[in-house]
Write a protein that holds these residues in place. Structure first.
Motif, PDB file in Angstrom:
ATOM      1  N   VAL A  11      69.935  65.395  16.647  1.00  0.00           N
ATOM      2  CA  VAL A  11      68.797  66.195  16.191  1.00  0.00           C
ATOM      3  C   VAL A  11      67.898  66.412  17.404  1.00  0.00           C
ATOM      4  O   VAL A  11      67.188  65.513  17.838  1.00  0.00           O
ATOM      5  N   GLU A  12      67.952  67.611  17.950  1.00  0.00           N
ATOM      6  CA  GLU A  12      67.233  67.941  19.191  1.00  0.00           C
ATOM      7  C   GLU A  12      66.878  69.417  19.158  1.00  0.00           C
ATOM      8  O   GLU A  12      67.733  70.257  18.899  1.00  0.00           O
ATOM      9  N   ASP A  13      65.602  69.730  19.403  1.00  0.00           N
ATOM     10  CA  ASP A  13      65.176  71.133  19.343  1.00  0.00           C
ATOM     11  C   ASP A  13      65.346  71.876  20.661  1.00  0.00           C
ATOM     12  O   ASP A  13      65.294  73.095  20.691  1.00  0.00           O
ATOM     13  N   GLU A  14      65.598  71.186  21.755  1.00  0.00           N
ATOM     14  CA  GLU A  14      65.848  71.844  23.034  1.00  0.00           C
ATOM     15  C   GLU A  14      67.349  72.088  23.185  1.00  0.00           C
ATOM     16  O   GLU A  14      68.129  71.140  23.323  1.00  0.00           O
ATOM     17  N   ALA A  15      67.747  73.355  23.156  1.00  0.00           N
ATOM     18  CA  ALA A  15      69.167  73.713  23.158  1.00  0.00           C
ATOM     19  C   ALA A  15      69.911  73.145  24.362  1.00  0.00           C
ATOM     20  O   ALA A  15      71.035  72.662  24.226  1.00  0.00           O
ATOM     21  N   ARG A  16      69.302  73.186  25.519  1.00  0.00           N
ATOM     22  CA  ARG A  16      69.973  72.722  26.735  1.00  0.00           C
ATOM     23  C   ARG A  16      70.309  71.227  26.656  1.00  0.00           C
ATOM     24  O   ARG A  16      71.419  70.812  26.972  1.00  0.00           O
ATOM     25  N   LEU A  17      69.353  70.439  26.218  1.00  0.00           N
ATOM     26  CA  LEU A  17      69.592  69.004  26.087  1.00  0.00           C
ATOM     27  C   LEU A  17      70.569  68.722  24.948  1.00  0.00           C
ATOM     28  O   LEU A  17      71.452  67.872  25.068  1.00  0.00           O
ATOM     29  N   ARG A  18      70.444  69.460  23.864  1.00  0.00           N
ATOM     30  CA  ARG A  18      71.357  69.294  22.724  1.00  0.00           C
ATOM     31  C   ARG A  18      72.805  69.530  23.179  1.00  0.00           C
ATOM     32  O   ARG A  18      73.691  68.742  22.868  1.00  0.00           O
ATOM     33  N   ASP A  19      73.030  70.591  23.940  1.00  0.00           N
ATOM     34  CA  ASP A  19      74.376  70.905  24.436  1.00  0.00           C
ATOM     35  C   ASP A  19      74.891  69.824  25.380  1.00  0.00           C
ATOM     36  O   ASP A  19      76.062  69.448  25.336  1.00  0.00           O
ATOM     37  N   VAL A  53      72.680  58.623  13.766  1.00  0.00           N
ATOM     38  CA  VAL A  53      71.813  59.782  13.985  1.00  0.00           C
ATOM     39  C   VAL A  53      71.076  59.544  15.292  1.00  0.00           C
ATOM     40  O   VAL A  53      70.477  58.491  15.492  1.00  0.00           O
ATOM     41  N   LEU A  54      71.145  60.521  16.171  1.00  0.00           N
ATOM     42  CA  LEU A  54      70.418  60.501  17.430  1.00  0.00           C
ATOM     43  C   LEU A  54      69.358  61.588  17.328  1.00  0.00           C
ATOM     44  O   LEU A  54      69.690  62.766  17.203  1.00  0.00           O
ATOM     45  N   THR A  55      68.087  61.201  17.328  1.00  0.00           N
ATOM     46  CA  THR A  55      67.028  62.188  17.137  1.00  0.00           C
ATOM     47  C   THR A  55      65.976  62.128  18.229  1.00  0.00           C
ATOM     48  O   THR A  55      65.630  61.056  18.723  1.00  0.00           O
ATOM     49  N   ASP A  56      65.478  63.301  18.570  1.00  0.00           N
ATOM     50  CA  ASP A  56      64.321  63.412  19.450  1.00  0.00           C
ATOM     51  C   ASP A  56      63.108  62.938  18.662  1.00  0.00           C
ATOM     52  O   ASP A  56      63.064  63.044  17.435  1.00  0.00           O
ATOM     53  N   ILE A  82      66.446  56.816  18.571  1.00  0.00           N
ATOM     54  CA  ILE A  82      65.431  57.786  18.975  1.00  0.00           C
ATOM     55  C   ILE A  82      65.548  57.998  20.470  1.00  0.00           C
ATOM     56  O   ILE A  82      65.594  57.050  21.247  1.00  0.00           O
ATOM     57  N   LEU A  83      65.603  59.259  20.856  1.00  0.00           N
ATOM     58  CA  LEU A  83      65.663  59.658  22.256  1.00  0.00           C
ATOM     59  C   LEU A  83      64.454  60.539  22.516  1.00  0.00           C
ATOM     60  O   LEU A  83      64.275  61.549  21.842  1.00  0.00           O
ATOM     61  N   THR A  84      63.589  60.131  23.450  1.00  0.00           N
ATOM     62  CA  THR A  84      62.361  60.879  23.649  1.00  0.00           C
ATOM     63  C   THR A  84      61.963  61.007  25.106  1.00  0.00           C
ATOM     64  O   THR A  84      62.322  60.168  25.927  1.00  0.00           O
ATOM     65  N   GLY A  85      61.244  62.052  25.384  1.00  0.00           N
ATOM     66  CA  GLY A  85      60.661  62.237  26.706  1.00  0.00           C
ATOM     67  C   GLY A  85      59.241  61.718  26.760  1.00  0.00           C
ATOM     68  O   GLY A  85      58.604  61.739  27.801  1.00  0.00           O
ATOM     69  N   TYR A  86      58.729  61.261  25.629  1.00  0.00           N
ATOM     70  CA  TYR A  86      57.330  60.850  25.532  1.00  0.00           C
ATOM     71  C   TYR A  86      57.224  59.456  24.947  1.00  0.00           C
ATOM     72  O   TYR A  86      56.513  59.221  23.985  1.00  0.00           O
ATOM     73  N   PHE A 139      60.893  59.206  32.334  1.00  0.00           N
ATOM     74  CA  PHE A 139      61.280  60.571  31.996  1.00  0.00           C
ATOM     75  C   PHE A 139      61.015  61.493  33.163  1.00  0.00           C
ATOM     76  O   PHE A 139      59.967  61.460  33.776  1.00  0.00           O
ATOM     77  N   ASP A 140      61.987  62.293  33.475  1.00  0.00           N
ATOM     78  CA  ASP A 140      61.867  63.320  34.501  1.00  0.00           C
ATOM     79  C   ASP A 140      62.587  64.546  33.973  1.00  0.00           C
ATOM     80  O   ASP A 140      63.804  64.554  33.879  1.00  0.00           O
ATOM     81  N   LYS A 141      61.825  65.571  33.569  1.00  0.00           N
ATOM     82  CA  LYS A 141      62.410  66.745  32.924  1.00  0.00           C
ATOM     83  C   LYS A 141      63.499  67.389  33.785  1.00  0.00           C
ATOM     84  O   LYS A 141      64.436  67.948  33.270  1.00  0.00           O
ATOM     85  N   ALA A 142      63.419  67.244  35.096  1.00  0.00           N
ATOM     86  CA  ALA A 142      64.421  67.836  35.977  1.00  0.00           C
ATOM     87  C   ALA A 142      65.772  67.138  35.873  1.00  0.00           C
ATOM     88  O   ALA A 142      66.779  67.664  36.319  1.00  0.00           O
TER      89      ALA A 142
END
Length: 144
Positions: A11-19, A53-56, A82-86, A139-142
């Motif tokens: 469950v991830e709303d960012e398509a790039r990370l989801r892929d 379930v792996l969710t943001d 739970i997988l999060t950037g925050y 977390f490093d978005k890059a």
């Protein structure tokens, strides 16, 4: 039971990370399916059996923590990661209260995540560790 055939709902709303997560998980022979929000994930859970379930944490619409609460109420034995950037200490404490399997940050996610999923789903790792643990990497978005 081996990894083959085990189902992971991402469950991830960012398509790039989801892929990227689908690619990494599928490479381990897990069957990865995706939802772009918590509402879709709940509908998928009603229709299909999943092993984990792996969710943001921060999703569009219903938040990941709310999803975890609903999953815990409806499917108490279902593993949730739970997988999060925050990641914050309060969020990690709340995740432990909800008995999520793990609370991970997105940096270095593929490597750590693959270990966590293998540990949670494969008999090979059974009995090595018990109970939830917190792994905060930063977390490093890059990085994704």
């Amino acid at each position: 039971m081996s990894a083959r055939g085990r189902r992971v709902l991402i469950v991830e709303d960012e398509a790039r990370l989801r892929d990227m997560l689908v690619h990494a998980i599928s490479g381990m022979e897990f069957r990865a399916e995706t939802a772009h929000n918590a509402e879709t994930a709940l509908a998928m859970l009603e229709q299909n059996a999943f092993d984990i379930v792996l969710t943001d944490l921060n999703l569009t619409g219903m938040q990941g923590m709310d999803l975890c609460e609903r999953v815990r109420q409806r499917w108490p034995d279902l593993q949730v990661v739970i997988l999060t950037g925050y990641g914050s200490l309060d969020a990690a404490k709340n995740a432990i209260r909800l008995e999520v399997a793990d609370f991970l940050t997105k940096r270095d996610a593929p490597l750590i995540l693959l270990f966590v999923i293998a540990y949670k789903l494969c008999d090979t790792f059974a009995g090595v560790m018990t109970g939830p643990f917190v792994l905060a990497i930063g977390f490093d978005k890059a990085s994704y």
